[in-house]
Design a protein around this motif. Structure first.
Motif, PDB file in Angstrom:
ATOM      1  N   LEU A 337      46.035 -62.779 -37.793  1.00 58.23           N
ATOM      2  CA  LEU A 337      46.371 -61.616 -38.634  1.00 58.23           C
ATOM      3  C   LEU A 337      47.176 -62.038 -39.857  1.00 58.23           C
ATOM      4  N   LYS A 338      48.131 -62.929 -39.613  1.00 54.10           N
ATOM      5  CA  LYS A 338      49.022 -63.380 -40.691  1.00 54.10           C
ATOM      6  C   LYS A 338      48.223 -64.129 -41.762  1.00 54.10           C
ATOM      7  N   LYS A 339      47.339 -64.988 -41.274  1.00 50.00           N
ATOM      8  CA  LYS A 339      46.543 -65.807 -42.191  1.00 50.00           C
ATOM      9  C   LYS A 339      45.658 -64.903 -43.056  1.00 50.00           C
ATOM     10  N   ASN A 340      44.988 -63.934 -42.419  1.00 48.21           N
ATOM     11  CA  ASN A 340      44.144 -62.998 -43.164  1.00 48.21           C
ATOM     12  C   ASN A 340      44.938 -62.249 -44.208  1.00 48.21           C
ATOM     13  N   ASP A 341      46.145 -61.839 -43.810  1.00 43.25           N
ATOM     14  CA  ASP A 341      46.990 -61.074 -44.724  1.00 43.25           C
ATOM     15  C   ASP A 341      47.341 -61.904 -45.949  1.00 43.25           C
ATOM     16  N   GLU A 342      47.668 -63.174 -45.690  1.00 40.70           N
ATOM     17  CA  GLU A 342      48.048 -64.061 -46.799  1.00 40.70           C
ATOM     18  C   GLU A 342      46.866 -64.309 -47.746  1.00 40.70           C
ATOM     19  N   GLU A 343      45.665 -64.277 -47.166  1.00 40.12           N
ATOM     20  CA  GLU A 343      44.477 -64.548 -48.004  1.00 40.12           C
ATOM     21  C   GLU A 343      43.811 -63.261 -48.495  1.00 40.12           C
ATOM     22  N   ASN A 344      44.539 -62.127 -48.304  1.00 34.50           N
ATOM     23  CA  ASN A 344      44.005 -60.818 -48.718  1.00 34.50           C
ATOM     24  C   ASN A 344      42.657 -60.503 -48.102  1.00 34.50           C
ATOM     25  N   VAL A 345      42.457 -60.977 -46.867  1.00 34.05           N
ATOM     26  CA  VAL A 345      41.235 -60.638 -46.145  1.00 34.05           C
ATOM     27  C   VAL A 345      41.580 -59.455 -45.248  1.00 34.05           C
ATOM     28  N   TYR A 346      40.770 -58.395 -45.313  1.00 30.29           N
ATOM     29  CA  TYR A 346      41.155 -57.219 -44.536  1.00 30.29           C
ATOM     30  C   TYR A 346      40.751 -57.338 -43.071  1.00 30.29           C
ATOM     31  N   ASN A 347      41.516 -56.682 -42.193  1.00 38.49           N
ATOM     32  CA  ASN A 347      41.247 -56.654 -40.752  1.00 38.49           C
ATOM     33  C   ASN A 347      40.747 -55.278 -40.365  1.00 38.49           C
ATOM     34  N   SER A 348      39.873 -55.231 -39.391  1.00 36.78           N
ATOM     35  CA  SER A 348      39.475 -53.939 -38.827  1.00 36.78           C
ATOM     36  C   SER A 348      39.380 -54.092 -37.321  1.00 36.78           C
ATOM     37  N   THR A 349      39.435 -52.967 -36.620  1.00 37.73           N
ATOM     38  CA  THR A 349      39.358 -53.001 -35.164  1.00 37.73           C
ATOM     39  C   THR A 349      38.105 -53.743 -34.722  1.00 37.73           C
ATOM     40  N   GLU A 350      37.000 -53.340 -35.341  1.00 33.82           N
ATOM     41  CA  GLU A 350      35.695 -53.912 -34.957  1.00 33.82           C
ATOM     42  C   GLU A 350      35.669 -55.423 -35.153  1.00 33.82           C
ATOM     43  N   LYS A 351      36.160 -55.830 -36.324  1.00 35.05           N
ATOM     44  CA  LYS A 351      36.143 -57.250 -36.687  1.00 35.05           C
ATOM     45  C   LYS A 351      37.016 -58.077 -35.722  1.00 35.05           C
ATOM     46  N   LEU A 352      38.170 -57.516 -35.378  1.00 34.42           N
ATOM     47  CA  LEU A 352      39.088 -58.252 -34.501  1.00 34.42           C
ATOM     48  C   LEU A 352      38.547 -58.323 -33.065  1.00 34.42           C
ATOM     49  N   ILE A 353      37.893 -57.255 -32.617  1.00 29.75           N
ATOM     50  CA  ILE A 353      37.309 -57.272 -31.268  1.00 29.75           C
ATOM     51  C   ILE A 353      36.216 -58.340 -31.206  1.00 29.75           C
ATOM     52  N   LYS A 354      35.463 -58.413 -32.310  1.00 22.12           N
ATOM     53  CA  LYS A 354      34.377 -59.402 -32.396  1.00 22.12           C
ATOM     54  C   LYS A 354      34.941 -60.827 -32.378  1.00 22.12           C
ATOM     55  N   LYS A 355      35.956 -61.014 -33.183  1.00 14.25           N
ATOM     56  CA  LYS A 355      36.570 -62.354 -33.308  1.00 14.25           C
ATOM     57  C   LYS A 355      37.166 -62.814 -31.969  1.00 14.25           C
ATOM     58  N   PHE A 356      37.858 -61.891 -31.274  1.00 18.75           N
ATOM     59  CA  PHE A 356      38.489 -62.261 -29.994  1.00 18.75           C
ATOM     60  C   PHE A 356      37.693 -61.690 -28.821  1.00 18.75           C
TER      61      PHE A 356
END
Length: 402
Positions: A337-356
DNA sequence: ACGTGTATGCCTTCCATCCC
DNA sequence: GGGATGGAAGGCATACACGT
């Protein structure tokens, strides 16, 4: 103290009018703070019939209630006696008017026009209006006022989604002013009690865009007690945490308090000595809490300045111990989450469920991260999760690092 | 009889002062 | 300046008195 004079005929008429104008339910619930009782008390105190230099209990709300209870004795609607020892005149007035309410009202108006010498604001005015002393424009006006309040509140809700914070503030402040005027008017005509005024005050502190109205926070002591009991109830505290909380040095560093957060107590001995410090001053709440088969007392020396340190610790515990994950896995998620935030990449519920995908109940974990205040749904969207508390996120990453 | 007001004492919160 | 200390003030529950 000299006894108050017996009730005059005029007073009894007014009391009977009040009695007859109300239903049984009202009579069963009256107290000294019932507005009509207070109003009648004020009216009787301002009749020129009242003796000069009468005592402070002259026709007090209590006496009004008692007189109403006296009338109850004659009332056939009650099958049991209310109060014995009613006055002779009480009975006469009852017999004369209880079946002639219209005539009684006329009589009461006559009494008021001839003998009432007081102010007629607030509850008294309301009472007199009910009797027909004044034309009642109040009802009509209050109807419009209610509509104004409703629409103002709609504006406030809309102001919350306003993207320009300055515009939001201007709208919120104007709404606040309007609500305050409406509120003052309601109090002035006795429509609303003084203590309800506080509800409006909370809007004054409103910060603007995307923030909920600020509610007054619980006082620090109550806040500590309620949240800490919650942690215990959820079994969030580990043995390691307990050792940490009983250490004076750790608590000084973590919470900036001068005593260990919790202290083990022996229930077989008197608790009163165990809650004192070395100098004999009480420093712990006397009601112990039970954690893992052991009784502890909680330190009471909390000041408002400690709140931020405690809240930080509390949120950390809620995440680390409240989310059923290994520290390593939790660390992975937060670092991502921190890394995405620093790189201005947005997070979403769907994306995070997919990733993990390999972590069970990732949706619940995300909800917990939102509840703990690390993440927030941007404009209530599940498609865009943003970091709300960056410091807390970094703090937990630090604590979960191998 | 009974709701309310008042006194009392214990407990909690917070403030003023001291000291390092 | 900031933590430690002592104590004042506030909060709350309870008992009792009071009015009529």
């Amino acid at each position: 103290m000299s006894r108050n004079p017996n009730w005059f005929e005029e007073e009894l008429k007014l009391a009977l009018e009040l009695y007859l104008s109300k239903d049984l339910q009202w009579h069963s619930k009256i107290s000294d703070s019932t507005p009509e009782v207070i109003a009648l008390s004020q009216i009787l105190n301002n009749l020129d019939l009242a003796p000069k230099n009468h005592g402070k209990n002259f026709r007090s709300p209590s006496s009004i209630r008692l007189k109403l209870a006296n009338f109850k004795t004659f009332d056939e609607r009650y099958n049991k006696l209310s109060l014995a020892n009613t006055g002779k005149l009480d009975k006469e007035i009852w017999e004369m008017y209880h079946a002639k309410y219209e005539q009684l009202t006329e009589e009461c108006l006559k009494v008021l026009r001839e003998h009432f010498k007081g102010e007629n604001s607030g509850v008294v005015r309301e009472y007199l209006t009910r009797l027909g002393m004044y034309e009642d424009l109040r009802e009509e006006f209050l109807k419009y006022l209610k509509e104004v309040v409703k629409r103002t509140k709609d504006f406030q809700t809309k102001a919350l989604t306003e993207k320009n914070i300055d515009v939001s503030r201007v709208i919120m402040n104007s709404c606040y002013d309007l609500l305050k005027v409406a509120n003052d008017f309601n109090i002035c005509v006795g429509y609303q009690k003084d203590d309800e005024k506080k509800q409006i005050d909370t809007y004054e502190e409103h910060a603007g865009i995307n923030e909920k109205p600020i509610k007054p926070e619980k006082k620090i002591g109550r806040f500590i007690q309620s949240t800490f009991t919650e942690l215990i109830a959820h079994n969030y505290l580990t043995q390691e945490d307990l050792e940490f909380l009983t250490s004076e040095q750790s608590c000084r560093n973590e919470f900036h308090i001068g005593h260990p957060f919790i202290r083990k107590v022996d229930l077989s001995c008197s608790i009163s000595d165990q809650i004192k410090d070395a100098n004999g001053y009480i420093r712990y709440w006397k009601e112990p809490v039970r954690i893992k088969e052991q009784e502890y007392c909680i330190c009471k020396e909390w000041y408002e300045s400690n709140r931020k340190y405690y809240t930080k610790w509390l949120n950390r515990i809620k995440v680390i111990n409240g989310i059923n994950l290994s520290k390593e896995e939790l660390n992975n998620i937060l670092c991502y989450l921190k890394k995405n935030d620093e790189e201005n990449v947005y997070n979403s519920t769907e994306k995070l469920i997919k990733k993990f995908f390999y972590i069970e109940h990732m949706d619940i974990i995300l909800e917990k991260l939102i509840a703990s205040g690390i993440l927030m749904k941007f404009h209530d969207s599940v498609d865009q999760l943003v970091i709300e508390d960056y410091d807390l996120l970094c703090d937990i990453i630090e604590k979960t690092r191998k």
